[in-house]
Design an enzyme around this catalytic site. Structure first.
Site: not given
Ligand code: PGA
Length: 268
Positions: A18-20, A110, A112, A182, A188, A228, A249-250
């Site tokens: 997930n590149w966001k 998600h 966010e 999640e 993050g 994470s 994500g990251g």
């Molecule tokens: P993260 O994000 O791996 O940076 O914690 C995961 C996500 O929000 O899908």
């Protein structure tokens, strides 16, 4: 389409990046090309594990051109979609457009989006229906905040999110559904739920899916863990009971690092 599979044999592991809101369409091309080279170098068996990237909308056409042009064994999808198919919805993106771009997956709910865009259960349910109308596999995200976890109410909270998102839907109406657990406090932050916590929730989710949709559907549904996930914890996470992969994500923004993560997960 072979280059953009949504699964295959029951519960093929899935690692989705997930590149966001990171990487423009030029950077997207570089990342996908380098990722593919790194996976080839590492000799990852691409039939044994599904790999997907979920770029921003503006990158998807570029990713499609590269994946299809080079016949890369890589799926891609979007991070959101409109609950509507077309019309006066300024700024929205239809599932039909995503399908036309060869997307296999779409994230829905998600944390966010729940937090910053006020997405509620009704909207998330409508987005699941929209995804399925356009043959996109919905990746439904669920997860609890820190206070809920500390109060010991995390399982009830997450199962309630699942119930609400799938309300009124039958198994036949959500083919290809993927769940992503999640925990919000792990996104993050560098904090990860351990494999035991991931397994506890994944098992609870699969049990509830069996009640809602039947045993066969529950057994076939992939449940990812996200929050994470890195190369050094990926193997333990995906080896946990009932966990079928990771939403990353990251750590999906660095092609070499993401390739190592995938290699670890494929070997676990
Ligand atoms: P993260 O994000 O791996 O940076 O914690 C995961 C996500 O929000 O899908």
């Amino acid at each position: 389409m072979a280059a953009n599979r949504t699964g295959g044999s029951p519960r093929t592991r899935l690692i989705a990046g997930n590149w966001k809101m990171n990487l423009d369409h030029f950077e997207a091309l570089t990342l996908v090309q380098k990722l593919d080279w790194a996976l080839r170098d590492a000799k990852v068996d691409r039939e044994a594990i599904d790999i997907a990237v979920l770029p921003p909308f503006t990158d998807i056409r570029s990713v499609q051109t590269l994946v299809q042009g080079e016949k890369l064994v890589l799926s891609y999808g979007a991070q959101d979609l409109s609950p509507h198919d077309s019309g006066a919805y300024t700024g929205e993106v239809s599932g039909r457009f995503l399908q036309r771009l060869g997307c296999a997956y779409v994230l829905i709910g998600h944390s966010e989006r729940r937090e910053h865009h006020g997405e509620d259960d009704a909207l998330i349910g409508a987005k699941i229906r929209a995804a399925v109308r356009h043959e996109l596999a919905p990746v439904l995200c669920v997860g609890e905040g820190l206070e809920t976890r500390q109060a010991g109410a995390h399982i009830a909270h997450v199962l309630a999110q699942l119930d609400a998102a799938l309300e009124g839907l039958t198994a036949a109406e959500v083919p290809g559904l993927v769940l992503a657990y999640e925990p919000v406090w792990a996104i993050g932050t560098g904090e990860t739920a351990g494999p035991e916590e991931a397994a506890e929730m994944a098992t609870a989710l699969r049990g509830r899916l069996a009640e809602l949709m039947g045993e066969a559907f529950a057994e076939a549904t992939r449940i990812l863990y996200g929050g994470s996930v890195k190369a050094d914890n990926a193997a333990a996470i995906v080896a946990a009971a009932d966990v079928d992969g990771a939403l990353v994500g990251g750590a999906s923004l660095d092609p070499a690092g993401f390739a190592s993560l995938i290699t670890e997960a494929a070997g676990a």
